[in-house]
Motif scaffolding. Structure first.
Motif, mmCIF file in Angstrom:
data_model
loop_
_atom_site.group_PDB
_atom_site.id
_atom_site.type_symbol
_atom_site.label_atom_id
_atom_site.label_comp_id
_atom_site.label_asym_id
_atom_site.label_seq_id
_atom_site.Cartn_x
_atom_site.Cartn_y
_atom_site.Cartn_z
ATOM 1 N N ASN A 58 -2.798 5.484 -2.637
ATOM 2 C CA ASN A 58 -3.877 6.214 -2.552
ATOM 3 C C ASN A 58 -3.148 7.447 -2.369
ATOM 4 O OD1 ASN A 58 -6.241 3.885 -1.413
ATOM 5 N ND2 ASN A 58 -3.873 3.567 -0.879
ATOM 6 N N ASN A 59 -4.436 8.861 -2.422
ATOM 7 C CA ASN A 59 -4.036 9.919 -1.835
ATOM 8 C C ASN A 59 -2.524 10.677 -2.464
ATOM 9 O OD1 ASN A 59 -6.481 10.371 -0.292
ATOM 10 N ND2 ASN A 59 -5.417 8.371 1.276
ATOM 11 N N LEU A 60 -2.421 10.262 -3.701
ATOM 12 C CA LEU A 60 -1.269 11.228 -3.679
ATOM 13 C C LEU A 60 -1.672 12.312 -4.870
ATOM 14 C CD1 LEU A 60 1.189 7.958 -4.899
ATOM 15 C CD2 LEU A 60 1.040 9.162 -2.914
ATOM 16 N N VAL B 177 0.484 -1.237 0.388
ATOM 17 C CA VAL B 177 -0.143 -0.108 -0.371
ATOM 18 C C VAL B 177 1.559 1.182 0.219
ATOM 19 C CG1 VAL B 177 -2.334 1.189 1.129
ATOM 20 C CG2 VAL B 177 -2.010 -1.114 0.763
ATOM 21 N N ILE B 178 0.853 2.063 -1.364
ATOM 22 C CA ILE B 178 1.356 3.248 -0.422
ATOM 23 C C ILE B 178 0.404 4.239 -0.731
ATOM 24 C CG2 ILE B 178 2.385 5.583 -2.128
ATOM 25 C CD1 ILE B 178 3.594 2.965 -3.954
ATOM 26 N N TYR C 276 -5.614 -1.441 -6.967
ATOM 27 C CA TYR C 276 -6.278 -0.395 -6.977
ATOM 28 C C TYR C 276 -5.859 1.360 -7.067
ATOM 29 C CZ TYR C 276 -9.727 -4.293 -4.881
ATOM 30 O OH TYR C 276 -10.148 -4.738 -4.139
ATOM 31 N N VAL C 277 -6.617 1.782 -7.788
ATOM 32 C CA VAL C 277 -5.469 3.313 -7.620
ATOM 33 C C VAL C 277 -6.819 4.438 -7.115
ATOM 34 C CG1 VAL C 277 -4.774 5.325 -9.219
ATOM 35 C CG2 VAL C 277 -4.098 2.981 -9.679
ATOM 36 N N LYS C 278 -6.801 5.000 -6.128
ATOM 37 C CA LYS C 278 -7.600 5.201 -5.166
ATOM 38 C C LYS C 278 -8.008 6.576 -4.435
ATOM 39 C CE LYS C 278 -8.590 2.187 -2.159
ATOM 40 N NZ LYS C 278 -9.014 1.328 -1.295
ATOM 41 N N ASN C 279 -8.440 8.378 -4.764
ATOM 42 C CA ASN C 279 -8.420 9.432 -3.709
ATOM 43 C C ASN C 279 -7.347 10.463 -4.833
ATOM 44 O OD1 ASN C 279 -11.396 8.576 -2.685
ATOM 45 N ND2 ASN C 279 -9.877 7.196 -1.449
ATOM 46 N N MET C 280 -7.093 9.870 -5.864
ATOM 47 C CA MET C 280 -5.770 10.561 -6.327
ATOM 48 C C MET C 280 -6.026 11.867 -7.080
ATOM 49 S SD MET C 280 -3.255 8.380 -6.024
ATOM 50 C CE MET C 280 -1.910 7.959 -7.287
#
Length: 825
Positions: A132-134, A99-100, A169-173
């Motif tokens: 996440n979140n980048l 996880v990132i 998964y790619v989320k909230n970028m």
């Protein structure tokens, strides 16, 4: 003749294994699975351990030089900024992804791309990762036509000859200012499968909650060159050659994303099976080049719902809000809002082979321009129903539909039901391949005079044309209580059970348009429902579709009449031998390393008297030798027309990894032999036919109780009109036992006389025991159409089964049953 090849060509699932050598050039391995690493661009140091906020790493280079292990976490400090490429190494594992994410408070950590790297965030042949979140950028100066920009991406996930890669998964970028060239493989978030030698794809992909702004050329794109089926020979120039066999990405979900000003398309996906694309917003797509805002191609079973697509800029060619592009099988487009798009609402395309079995329902289109519907090529089997189309003055006098005839042919079998068309100015329809019934037309040139049950008066929407930005801004298209559209529609089977606004269907007879009025209405009049048209195909449990088909016959050609057509599940297209076949020759289904068990083979041929196989041996491979199942099997074809003719061969169950037909002879009126479909099943048997049926219900006049297990839906049993619940219906298998976990009840006029609640009981040798209690059964029709309902329960073995009938519909006093089937395991 274009044709679907194997529905699921056997995918070579290759596990990605990271081989860590002792070479000094190999990145160091992270200390242990489940370790959390921190990265701080101002307070960190790459000589630190990285395992605490006070001992954080500093650079992307340190992260990129590390191979991480399953369960590891790499956390970037909120408010921090890094320039360059982020490419961490290693793979996670099932249940333990890497996880990132960010730590601390403040803005998302920024990964700012540099000119020398085409991809800012990169994975290559890695799996089980979550981002996440980048905040991600990848800028380049110069216009979109400047080839030096390259295929620039924000996030690039590459699968190159690595089989199936799982869980990315790619989320909230927050991804913005990605300046790539005009190609589908450049943009904000790109997943790319390249499998010319090893069929390659992804499984379990989630792209959720991202905001993508000013990305070129695409916002989100799923790309693949594992695309060949139907005998295709050439495709778009930007798809890497040589192509691989069609190998779809599965379990793909693209949801809750906002894409603003993508240079061409907002969201697009290719070579997928079962993709769900929902609750996304695409705004001002095609501002530099023409394309559709949300489109998909070469994919099966697409669900596109609850999306808003608006304000596309360039409608010179495409520019629609939604586009069912080339080669899609089974697309469902529902509950979407399309408005102010330069090219229109819906585009349907076939470039290289058919796009078939598309349903467009309960959508709202407001002020879309140029052409509301556009059909391009041999589109087949489209059902547009319960859409509300508003053509206001801002639409600029569009056509309601038009079409292009391509080399693939013209559109056919396009059905339009229950749609509401409201226009202040349009240029009418081109009706090629279309039919209309039970639609509403108001204003402009929308009227289709051939619509037998049309409504032409004011639909009395609450406030037509009042929609703005936002899925919830369109309440103006709900119906007033005096609307003539209430109850004026035709029922549609498998209708999705809700309207655009979330109301259940139906309230009385169906309404026209995307709103089902929920106030007081007259009772339903039991109009016969309309079913979606579909092309003929094999059953879902056809085993042959899992295999790779081959033949020792010379084929008629290498592009359309190819052997992989025989197990693509679709009946419309065929394999053909050359016009000078020799006998014997072989047709083989190879399941790779998988073992399958089967007991039934079906051969489907059109023009069987002219080109059907007439004698063959059936053989299986036991791991070392080919062995016979049956020999000298003769087939006599009775038809020489384009109708499907199916021959069924039942045999004792066999387990194998390869099965083949040794073809000894065939009809060759035109020189060749041919086969449309070869199907293989491990078929359950209806054991009820061997049982004695009895009941405690008093007898009615429809027929004896033995009608329920005579294997015919055309005969029925009914009770008398006077009785009380519960009563019993029993099947006695005598000295034989049956193992089963499913019953099927078949009934006509189910709303009037169908059984609605049962307990399934079985005799355990000494007494009756419950396999399932209080099973509810709902019927949808009240006409002579026979409906079937399955009742599933834990597996039982018994010689007696009975239904304890607790309730039923008794419109005429009696209950009835056409057939009771017991499926043997």
């Amino acid at each position: 003749m274009s044709k679907w090849t194997a529905r699921k060509i056997l995918s070579l699932i290759v596990a990605t294994v990271m081989l860590l050598s002792l070479s000094v050039a190999t990145p160091p391995t992270a200390e242990a699975a489940g370790t959390t690493y921190y990265v701080d661009n101002t307070g960190g140091n790459d000589s630190n351990s990285g395992t605490s906020t006070s001992a954080a790493w500093q650079s992307l280079a340190k992260v990129n030089a590390t191979s991480f292990a399953p369960g590891d976490r790499i956390l970037f400090k909120a408010g921090g900024s890094w320039s360059g490429q982020l490419w961490p190494k290693g793979s996670g594992a099932s249940g333990s992804p890497i996880v990132i994410d960010q730590y601390g408070t403040g803005s998302k950590p920024l990964i700012a791309g540099v000119t020398t790297e085409l991809s800012t965030v990169l994975l290559k042949n890695q799996q089980y990762w979550e981002f996440n979140n980048l905040e991600v950028t990848n800028p380049f100066a110069g216009p979109l036509t400047n080839s030096a920009r390259g295929e620039r991406r924000g996030v690039y996930i590459l699968n190159e000859e690595s089989g199936i890669l799982h869980h990315i998964y790619v989320k909230n970028m927050n991804i913005h200012d990605v300046d790539g060239i005009y190609t589908t493989r450049a943009g904000g978030i790109i997943f790319d499968s390249v499998g010319s030698n090893v069929p390659s794809a992804f499984n379990d992909i989630l792209i959720d909650g991202n905001v993508l702004t000013d990305v070129d050329a695409y916002g989100i794109y799923i790309s693949s060159n594992c695309i060949l089926r139907y005998g295709m020979s050439d495709l778009w120039p930007w798809v890497p050659k040589p192509y691989g066999p069609w190998t779809p990405t599965t379990n793909l979900r693209i949801s809750n994303n906002t894409i603003i000003r993508p240079a061409t398309g907002g969201i697009a996906w290719n070579v997928t099976d079962g993709a769900v694309v929902e609750r996304n917003t695409v705004q001002e797509a095609t501002y530099l080049a023409t394309n559709a805002s949300i489109w998909w191609a070469y994919s099966d079973r697409n669900v596109v719902q609850f999306n808003e697509s608006f304000g596309s800029r360039n409608g010179a060619e495409d520019g629609e809000g939604f586009d069912v592009d080339a080669g899609n099988i089974g697309s469902l487009v529902q509950y979407n809002y399309s408005h102010d798009n330069a090219g229109g609402f819906m585009l349907f395309v076939n470039d290289t082979y058919y796009t078939v079995d598309t349903v467009v329902r309960y959508n709202i289109s407001q002020n879309d321009k140029r052409s509301i519907y556009r059909y391009s090529g041999s589109i087949k089997n489209v059902t547009n129903h319960n859409n509300t189309i508003y053509v206001g003055s801002q639409s600029g006098n569009p056509v309601m539909s038009d079409y292009f005839t391509k080399t693939s042919g013209s559109p056919t079998n396009i059905k339009n039901y229950n749609n509401a068309y409201y226009s202040v100015g349009d240029r009418g329809w081109n009706l090629m391949g279309q039919s209309f019934d039970y639609n509403a037309y108001y204003g402009g040139s929308t009227l289709v005079s051939s619509d037998t049950h049309k409504v032409t008066s004011d639909p009395k929407f609450v406030s037509p044309g009042s929609g703005s930005n936002g899925m919830n801004s369109v309440s103006g298209y709900q119906l007033q209580s005096t609307s003539p559209l209430i109850g004026a529609g035709i029922p549609i089977t498998s209708n999705g059970d809700r309207d655009y606004f979330g109301n259940s269907l139906y309230n009385g007879d169906p309404d026209i348009g995307a709103h089902e009025y929920q106030g007081s209405v007259p009772p339903a009049t039991n109009k016969a429902p309309v079913a979606y048209p579909t092309i003929a195909k094999a059953a879902a449990d056809d085993l042959a579709s899992r295999a790779l088909a081959s033949t020792t016959f010379a084929s008629l050609n290498a592009t359309t009449a190819v052997i992989r057509n025989i197990n693509d599940t679709y009946y419309d297209y065929a394999w053909s031998s050359s016009t000078t076949p020799t006998f014997p020759n072989y047709i083989t289904l190879n399941f790779g390393g998988a073992q399958v068990t089967a007991n039934q083979l079906k051969l489907n041929t059109r023009f069987g008297q002219g080109q059907g196989i007439t004698n063959f041996d059936l053989e299986y491979y036991n791991g070392s030798a080919w062995l016979p199942i049956q020999s000298g099997i003769n087939l006599t074809w009775t038809s020489n027309t384009s109708a499907d003719e199916v021959k069924t061969l039942n045999f004792a169950p066999k387990t194998f990894s390869q099965l083949r037909l040794k073809v000894n002879s065939g009809n060759h009126q035109w020189g060749n032999i041919a086969l449309n479909e070869l199907e293989l099943y491990n078929a359950p048997a209806n054991a009820a036919a061997s049982a004695a049926a009895s009941t405690t219900f008093p007898a009615g006049n429809a027929g004896p109780i033995s009608n329920i297990n005579d294997n015919s839906d055309s005969t029925a049993w009914s009770s008398a009109t006077s009785f009380t619940f519960p009563q019993y219906i029993m099947l006695d298998f005598g000295s034989n036992s049956v193992t089963t976990s499913k019953l099927s009840l078949a009934t006509h006029f189910g709303i009037g006389q169908g059984i609605t609640n049962v307990d399934v009981e079985y005799f355990n040798g000494t007494s009756w025991a419950a396999a399932l209690s209080n099973a509810a059964i709902a019927w949808g029709l009240n006409n002579s159409t026979v409906e079937t309902r399955d009742v599933v329960f834990p597996t039982i073995t018994t010689n007696k089964i009975r239904l304890k009938v607790n309730n039923g519909n008794r419109q005429w006093g009696n209950i009835a049953l056409n057939e009771l089937r017991v499926w043997s395991n």
